[in-house]
Write a protein that holds these residues in place. Structure first.
Motif, PDB file in Angstrom:
ATOM      1  N   THR A 783     -76.401  36.960 -59.371  1.00 44.27           N
ATOM      2  CA  THR A 783     -75.970  36.023 -57.975  1.00 44.27           C
ATOM      3  C   THR A 783     -74.725  36.398 -57.670  1.00 44.27           C
ATOM      4  OG1 THR A 783     -75.651  33.840 -59.113  1.00 44.27           O
ATOM      5  CG2 THR A 783     -77.983  34.439 -58.452  1.00 44.27           C
ATOM      6  N   PRO A 784     -74.428  36.467 -56.408  1.00 45.51           N
ATOM      7  CA  PRO A 784     -73.080  36.632 -55.770  1.00 45.51           C
ATOM      8  C   PRO A 784     -72.235  35.606 -55.737  1.00 45.51           C
ATOM      9  CG  PRO A 784     -74.830  36.670 -54.029  1.00 45.51           C
ATOM     10  CD  PRO A 784     -75.350  36.644 -55.261  1.00 45.51           C
ATOM     11  N   ASN A 785     -71.210  35.532 -56.186  1.00 46.56           N
ATOM     12  CA  ASN A 785     -70.117  34.910 -56.033  1.00 46.56           C
ATOM     13  C   ASN A 785     -69.268  34.968 -54.686  1.00 46.56           C
ATOM     14  OD1 ASN A 785     -67.791  33.215 -56.147  1.00 46.56           O
ATOM     15  ND2 ASN A 785     -66.887  33.916 -57.861  1.00 46.56           N
ATOM     16  N   VAL A 786     -69.657  34.411 -53.673  1.00 46.55           N
ATOM     17  CA  VAL A 786     -69.456  34.747 -52.185  1.00 46.55           C
ATOM     18  C   VAL A 786     -67.789  34.352 -52.068  1.00 46.55           C
ATOM     19  CG1 VAL A 786     -71.625  34.462 -51.226  1.00 46.55           C
ATOM     20  CG2 VAL A 786     -70.150  32.428 -51.311  1.00 46.55           C
ATOM     21  N   GLU A 787     -67.390  33.514 -53.040  1.00 48.97           N
ATOM     22  CA  GLU A 787     -65.960  32.942 -52.733  1.00 48.97           C
ATOM     23  C   GLU A 787     -65.061  34.097 -53.191  1.00 48.97           C
ATOM     24  OE1 GLU A 787     -64.995  30.209 -51.071  1.00 48.97           O
ATOM     25  OE2 GLU A 787     -67.227  30.127 -50.808  1.00 48.97           O
ATOM     26  N   PHE A 788     -65.504  35.115 -54.338  1.00 48.38           N
ATOM     27  CA  PHE A 788     -64.550  36.045 -54.840  1.00 48.38           C
ATOM     28  C   PHE A 788     -63.968  36.879 -53.804  1.00 48.38           C
ATOM     29  CE2 PHE A 788     -63.597  40.108 -56.624  1.00 48.38           C
ATOM     30  CZ  PHE A 788     -62.573  39.642 -57.484  1.00 48.38           C
ATOM     31  N   GLY A 789     -62.501  36.897 -53.539  1.00 50.63           N
ATOM     32  CA  GLY A 789     -62.207  37.754 -52.520  1.00 50.63           C
ATOM     33  C   GLY A 789     -62.331  37.620 -51.144  1.00 50.63           C
ATOM     34  N   SER A 790     -62.786  36.303 -50.960  1.00 50.71           N
ATOM     35  CA  SER A 790     -63.115  35.885 -49.654  1.00 50.71           C
ATOM     36  C   SER A 790     -61.860  35.219 -48.898  1.00 50.71           C
ATOM     37  CB  SER A 790     -64.018  34.786 -49.611  1.00 50.71           C
ATOM     38  OG  SER A 790     -63.807  33.476 -50.156  1.00 50.71           O
ATOM     39  N   LYS A 791     -60.768  34.633 -49.399  1.00 52.65           N
ATOM     40  CA  LYS A 791     -59.685  34.354 -48.980  1.00 52.65           C
ATOM     41  C   LYS A 791     -58.822  35.424 -48.529  1.00 52.65           C
ATOM     42  CE  LYS A 791     -59.550  30.180 -51.875  1.00 52.65           C
ATOM     43  NZ  LYS A 791     -58.780  29.634 -53.070  1.00 52.65           N
ATOM     44  N   LEU A 792     -58.147  35.046 -47.542  1.00 52.80           N
ATOM     45  CA  LEU A 792     -57.307  36.242 -46.667  1.00 52.80           C
ATOM     46  C   LEU A 792     -56.086  36.772 -47.798  1.00 52.80           C
ATOM     47  CD1 LEU A 792     -56.549  34.601 -43.158  1.00 52.80           C
ATOM     48  CD2 LEU A 792     -57.927  36.616 -43.848  1.00 52.80           C
ATOM     49  N   GLU A 793     -55.565  35.819 -48.542  1.00 56.82           N
ATOM     50  CA  GLU A 793     -54.531  36.086 -49.479  1.00 56.82           C
ATOM     51  C   GLU A 793     -55.251  37.183 -50.750  1.00 56.82           C
ATOM     52  OE1 GLU A 793     -55.424  31.721 -50.468  1.00 56.82           O
ATOM     53  OE2 GLU A 793     -55.452  33.155 -48.806  1.00 56.82           O
ATOM     54  N   ASP A 794     -56.600  37.303 -50.668  1.00 58.08           N
ATOM     55  CA  ASP A 794     -57.170  37.859 -51.790  1.00 58.08           C
ATOM     56  C   ASP A 794     -57.844  39.228 -51.340  1.00 58.08           C
ATOM     57  OD1 ASP A 794     -56.497  36.064 -53.727  1.00 58.08           O
ATOM     58  OD2 ASP A 794     -58.429  34.942 -53.422  1.00 58.08           O
ATOM     59  N   ARG A 795     -57.708  39.446 -50.015  1.00 50.32           N
ATOM     60  CA  ARG A 795     -58.285  40.771 -49.415  1.00 50.32           C
ATOM     61  C   ARG A 795     -57.298  41.864 -49.814  1.00 50.32           C
ATOM     62  NH1 ARG A 795     -61.111  38.393 -44.062  1.00 50.32           N
ATOM     63  NH2 ARG A 795     -61.936  36.604 -44.949  1.00 50.32           N
ATOM     64  N   PRO A 796     -57.874  42.985 -49.456  1.00 50.07           N
ATOM     65  CA  PRO A 796     -56.780  44.293 -49.855  1.00 50.07           C
ATOM     66  C   PRO A 796     -55.783  44.217 -48.739  1.00 50.07           C
ATOM     67  CG  PRO A 796     -59.055  44.657 -50.243  1.00 50.07           C
ATOM     68  CD  PRO A 796     -59.138  43.452 -49.682  1.00 50.07           C
ATOM     69  N   PRO A 797     -54.623  44.619 -48.885  1.00 49.21           N
ATOM     70  CA  PRO A 797     -53.662  44.966 -47.930  1.00 49.21           C
ATOM     71  C   PRO A 797     -54.028  46.150 -47.262  1.00 49.21           C
ATOM     72  CG  PRO A 797     -52.789  45.517 -49.891  1.00 49.21           C
ATOM     73  CD  PRO A 797     -54.030  44.675 -50.095  1.00 49.21           C
ATOM     74  N   ALA A 798     -53.773  46.158 -45.780  1.00 51.78           N
ATOM     75  CA  ALA A 798     -53.861  47.366 -44.991  1.00 51.78           C
ATOM     76  C   ALA A 798     -52.754  47.385 -44.054  1.00 51.78           C
ATOM     77  CB  ALA A 798     -55.207  47.391 -44.114  1.00 51.78           C
ATOM     78  N   PHE A 799     -52.293  48.918 -43.839  1.00 53.76           N
ATOM     79  CA  PHE A 799     -51.141  49.222 -42.779  1.00 53.76           C
ATOM     80  C   PHE A 799     -50.015  48.582 -43.607  1.00 53.76           C
ATOM     81  CE2 PHE A 799     -48.914  49.915 -38.752  1.00 53.76           C
ATOM     82  CZ  PHE A 799     -49.466  51.227 -38.645  1.00 53.76           C
ATOM     83  N   GLY A 800     -49.938  48.482 -44.768  1.00 57.49           N
ATOM     84  CA  GLY A 800     -48.744  47.939 -45.469  1.00 57.49           C
ATOM     85  C   GLY A 800     -48.483  46.382 -45.545  1.00 57.49           C
ATOM     86  N   LYS A 801     -49.796  45.587 -44.799  1.00 53.75           N
ATOM     87  CA  LYS A 801     -49.437  44.149 -44.658  1.00 53.75           C
ATOM     88  C   LYS A 801     -50.805  43.634 -45.253  1.00 53.75           C
ATOM     89  CE  LYS A 801     -47.392  45.145 -40.144  1.00 53.75           C
ATOM     90  NZ  LYS A 801     -47.687  44.731 -38.531  1.00 53.75           N
ATOM     91  N   ALA A 802     -50.293  42.343 -45.588  1.00 54.01           N
ATOM     92  CA  ALA A 802     -51.443  41.392 -46.202  1.00 54.01           C
ATOM     93  C   ALA A 802     -52.331  41.054 -45.091  1.00 54.01           C
ATOM     94  CB  ALA A 802     -50.756  40.114 -46.853  1.00 54.01           C
ATOM     95  N   ALA A 803     -53.700  40.697 -45.553  1.00 54.51           N
ATOM     96  CA  ALA A 803     -54.545  40.269 -44.396  1.00 54.51           C
ATOM     97  C   ALA A 803     -54.073  38.816 -43.836  1.00 54.51           C
ATOM     98  CB  ALA A 803     -55.937  40.236 -45.186  1.00 54.51           C
ATOM     99  N   SER A 804     -53.428  37.955 -44.517  1.00 53.36           N
ATOM    100  CA  SER A 804     -53.000  36.840 -44.032  1.00 53.36           C
ATOM    101  C   SER A 804     -51.685  36.994 -42.975  1.00 53.36           C
ATOM    102  CB  SER A 804     -52.538  36.000 -45.222  1.00 53.36           C
ATOM    103  OG  SER A 804     -51.537  36.712 -46.035  1.00 53.36           O
ATOM    104  N   ASP A 805     -51.340  38.182 -43.225  1.00 55.19           N
ATOM    105  CA  ASP A 805     -50.317  38.330 -42.094  1.00 55.19           C
ATOM    106  C   ASP A 805     -50.748  38.879 -40.690  1.00 55.19           C
ATOM    107  OD1 ASP A 805     -48.243  37.647 -44.085  1.00 55.19           O
ATOM    108  OD2 ASP A 805     -48.032  39.591 -44.545  1.00 55.19           O
ATOM    109  N   VAL A 806     -51.860  39.378 -40.810  1.00 57.62           N
ATOM    110  CA  VAL A 806     -52.592  40.052 -39.619  1.00 57.62           C
ATOM    111  C   VAL A 806     -53.600  39.195 -38.930  1.00 57.62           C
ATOM    112  CG1 VAL A 806     -53.593  42.084 -38.942  1.00 57.62           C
ATOM    113  CG2 VAL A 806     -52.075  42.171 -40.708  1.00 57.62           C
ATOM    114  N   ILE A 807     -54.509  38.418 -39.865  1.00 54.74           N
ATOM    115  CA  ILE A 807     -55.826  37.959 -39.190  1.00 54.74           C
ATOM    116  C   ILE A 807     -55.520  36.305 -39.363  1.00 54.74           C
ATOM    117  CG2 ILE A 807     -58.129  37.410 -39.564  1.00 54.74           C
ATOM    118  CD1 ILE A 807     -58.122  39.964 -41.097  1.00 54.74           C
ATOM    119  N   ALA A 808     -55.790  35.690 -38.327  1.00 52.39           N
ATOM    120  CA  ALA A 808     -55.766  34.292 -38.111  1.00 52.39           C
ATOM    121  C   ALA A 808     -57.189  33.811 -38.075  1.00 52.39           C
ATOM    122  CB  ALA A 808     -54.799  33.833 -37.016  1.00 52.39           C
TER     123      ALA A 808
END
Length: 809
Positions: A783-808
């Motif tokens: 069964t899926p662990n929907v929490e794994f990787g769901s937080k902004l700080e756990d998502r892959p960076p893009a354009f050299g920036k963390a997701a938490s620096d781009v998405i609110a």
């Protein structure tokens, strides 16, 4: 652990991973010998995978990254003859020494040798017409083939047969029974030379036909165009020659030297299929062949060795004499087997499924068939200026870079398991860029730029190696050339791209795809500019790498063709190829697939959709929309899951994009489904063309649980590992260990991850961490662990920036 022999067990010491100059060192042979003799991992390689369907692979003998690919040719024209071989064919034309691995366009098939008895037949003719042309059936119907049976008994577990009972192969070795002449043909190779062993079962004289007019030609109505052709007899056992061939790589050079183990009783040279006067020992022309006659042919096996070179005949002779000084076929075959075992053992894996082991090691094998060595034993090579150059001591030169395909997974995979070879591979691209009058390499083959495909993705391979800290690469020499391409060259729509911010589809073919791929090249070149100290230019290129915005319609949430006046072009069908019959707007894809081509700026791109949630729903829709395609869709768009096309490279990173939306569990499910359904271990086992290792590299790196969505970022997104255990040998006697727990066919989901024993919540990991060595552990679940990787700080960076620096959120 099932299937692996004791010598290949994961606990066994790995052989030293020395850089290979010629693959013939005694220490190297000793290191690989025990594992090869015990069966090792090579026994899981099925070289016939991809030789049917549209995989365009060949089953013949080669070494990892070798110059020679000695393989049977069943056809020399048409799309499914791109490798010279197809399982649907029932006859063999002969055995040639150069082949392409899974390409969608073709060339090569140089120096065809065909053993025969009776009348010399000069015409290749149509397939399956015995006694009319020099094709021979290989269906096993007319010959006893006892040697094949006894050989298989003597080597249990080694290699696989095709659907023809007369055909048998494993890495570095191929054999077939030629029915019409009752001849057993066996092939093996070194890096730059091929060795044949022919056993004639019928008494009398025999001959070898050397067809030097043979080669791939796409148009069956027009034979291969060649020039500067020569054949020359040396003594009574050697034939040499050279030519230029004009097909996909127009004007490439090839030279050969052929020696037989027994003297020729008679030699006849032919020009335009007319025999030259008796005693002629040298011939020049266009359409040349030779018949090499040998008496009492069944007395003992006949050995034939052929060296090749792109430099000159002397180079071919030197390659031959250096790499195969004698006639010990079994020793050459054993060395080839040891070489393959050593290279395949760079990644040692366990799985409870033998099918998984077959798919994994067959795929790993195919990742080492290109690029191909393109320098002689003395270090000379033919450059992209067609001049002769000398390599620095200890370096090798390579060719056959299918960069539009391979920058995505093959080259990132090399940075993990072929790290010692990366400097040679990348320096080869640097040399091409500096020597070529056409600038950065796009699809270079044998010293000639084919110009195939769009973008100039050698920039990506250089930028990735530079960002990952590889040394010994002449980045400084390359930089001015890539700077010029990005900023000044009038190349395939780049002038429009710089002026308008996109390429208009009413002015340039495949313009929408070109805009997207130049955007990613800008991203790559911006990293090169940073490394060169040109910070302002790097920032400008980063800004320009967002030109994808200019072909994205926010009202429809699709990439669309746009006119020079700025208007969206009609009619528009996201499943279609173009807005008019004049040309296509997309490269081997449609708008559905191109809409997800963005690899480097995912969070800003999601903003164009409205939010990550909208982007995620659009991804869902990609996989569930009807797979219907228009009649004019190229055959490369294959392996359909909805509008996702696994058979072609623009889709290869797409299943991993869910990680950027926080729904990583969807990546896990999609990737596992693709590995399970797109890679059966069969001749028709690939969804599309192999494309010089890219299709197989996707499986290998995905099976390990990793994928480089944006190779230049140096990060890997996690997927859904299928292996129970893997060890990757890294430089400096380090190793990367990947373990999975509670894995299984119905357990594709990641419950949790640890890295070196510490809980790891991110859905990605950096190359620097993996390359330092360590232990990565996946705990899997039904069964899926929907929490794994769901937080902004756990998502892959893009354009050299963390997701938490781009998405609110």
């Amino acid at each position: 652990m099932q299937g692996l022999g004791a010598a290949a067990a994961l606990g066994a010491p790995l052989p030293a991973l020395a850089r290979l100059a010629d693959g013939s060192g005694a220490a190297q042979k000793a290191a690989g010998g025990a594992a090869a003799k015990a069966g090792g991992v090579s026994k899981y390689v099925d070289v016939f995978v991809g030789t049917g369907g549209h995989g365009h692979l060949y089953p013949g003998a080669s070494l990892p990254f070798g110059m020679v690919q000695l393989s049977p040719d069943t056809n020399d024209t048409g799309w499914d003859a791109c490798s010279g071989y197809h399982q649907a064919d029932g006859s063999i034309m002969g055995f040639s020494h150069t082949h392409l691995s899974g390409t969608g366009a073709s060339d090569m098939l140089d120096v065809l040798v065909m053993p025969a008895q009776g009348e010399v037949l000069l015409q290749p003719g149509d397939r399956g017409l015995p006694n009319v042309n020099y094709h021979s059936r290989f269906d096993g119907a007319a010959g006893p083939g006892p040697q094949l049976t006894e050989h298989s008994k003597a080597h249990p577990g080694h290699g696989y047969r095709s659907r023809f009972t007369a055909e048998h192969a494993r890495p570095g070795y191929y054999s077939v029974h030629l029915t019409d002449h009752n001849i057993l043909a066996e092939l093996t190779t070194t890096l730059r030379a091929g060795l044949h062993r022919y056993t004639f079962h019928n008494a009398g004289s025999g001959h070898l036909l050397v067809d030097f007019a043979h080669g791939y030609h796409f148009d069956s109505k027009n034979p291969l165009k060649v020039s500067d052709v020569e054949l020359r007899l040396i003594g009574n056992d050697t034939l040499v020659g050279g030519r230029r061939a004009y097909e996909w790589a127009p004007g490439r050079y090839i030279y050969f030297a052929l020696k037989a183990s027994r003297p020729f009783s008679q030699v006849t040279l032919y020009s335009e299929d007319v025999a030259a006067p008796s005693g002629t020992s040298e011939l020049k022309g266009v359409h040349l062949k030779a018949a090499l006659h040998i008496d009492d042919i069944a007395k003992e096996p006949l050995f034939v060795k052929v060296g090749i070179s792109a430099v000159d005949i002397d180079g071919a002779l030197r390659n031959l004499d250096t790499e195969i000084p004698g006639w010990d076929f079994d020793q050459v075959r054993q060395t080839a087997a040891e070489t393959w075992e050593r290279e395949l053992s760079r990644i040692r894996v366990e799985s409870s499924s033998e099918r998984t082991l077959r798919v994994f090691y067959s795929s790993l094998y195919h990742t080492m068939l290109a690029p191909t060595l393109f320098s002689d034993v003395d270090g000379r090579y033919r450059g992209m200026d067609l001049g002769i150059h000398q390599l620095p001591q200890g370096q090798n030169n390579y060719s056959t870079y299918s960069l539009w395909d391979t920058y995505r997974a093959l080259h990132p995979l090399f940075t993990l398991y072929q790290a010692d070879r990366v400097p040679d591979l990348v320096n080869g691209l640097v040399r091409m860029a500096t020597e070529s009058p056409e600038g950065p390499p796009v699809w270079p083959l044998q010293g000639v730029e084919t110009g195939c495909m769009i973008g100039y993705h050698s920039a990506v391979v250089l930028a990735e190696a530079q960002a990952k800290g590889f040394t010994g690469i002449d980045f400084a020499h390359a930089w001015p050339i890539y700077r010029k391409r990005a900023m000044d060259d009038d190349y395939r729509g780049l002038t429009y791209y710089r002026k308008l911010g996109y390429i208009p589809s009413d002015k340039e073919g495949e313009a929408a795809s070109k805009t997207l791929e130049y955007s990613y090249d800008d991203w790559a070149v911006s990293h090169m500019a940073d490394a060169a100290g040109e910070k302002e230019l790097a920032e400008a290129l980063r800004h320009r790498s967002r030109n994808y915005r200019n072909v994205f319609d926010t009202k429809m949430n699709f990439i669309r063709p746009r006119g020079e006046n700025g208007d969206w072009l009609e009619p528009f069908d996201p499943r279609g190829m173009g807005h008019s019959d004049q040309w296509r707007d997309f490269t081997e894809s449609n708008s559905w697939q191109a809409t997800f081509l963005n690899q480097h700026d995912l969070y800003a791109y999601m903003g164009l959709f409205g939010s990550p949630d909208v982007f995620e729903r659009k991804l869902d829709e990609l996989f569930t929309t009807s797979p219907k395609l228009p009649a004019d869709a190229p055959p490369d768009i294959a392996g359909m899951v909805g509008q996702y096309a696994h058979g072609n490279e623009p889709s290869h990173h797409v299943a991993y994009l869910y990680a950027y939306t926080g729904a990583h569990y969807k990546t896990q499910a999609r990737v596992r489904m693709l590995m399970d359904t797109m890679y059966p271990p069969d001749p028709d086992g690939l969804a599309g063309n192999e494309d010089c290792g890219q299709m197989s590299a996707w499986y290998v790196i995905s099976a390990l649980g990793l994928y480089a969505v944006d190779p230049v970022s140096t990060n890997y997104v996690f997927g859904s590992p299928v292996l129970d255990h893997a060890e990757i040998a890294l430089p400096g006697d380090r190793k990367l260990v990947i373990r999975t727990f509670n894995n299984g066919a119905n357990r594709p989901y990641i419950k949790s991850i640890t890295w070196n024993g510490t809980p790891w919540t991110k859905s990605w990991i950096s190359h620097a961490e993996l390359a330092a060595g360590g232990v990565l552990e996946f705990h899997m679940s039904e069964t899926p662990n929907v929490e794994f990787g769901s937080k902004l700080e756990d998502r892959p960076p893009a354009f050299g920036k963390a997701a938490s620096d781009v998405i609110a959120l």
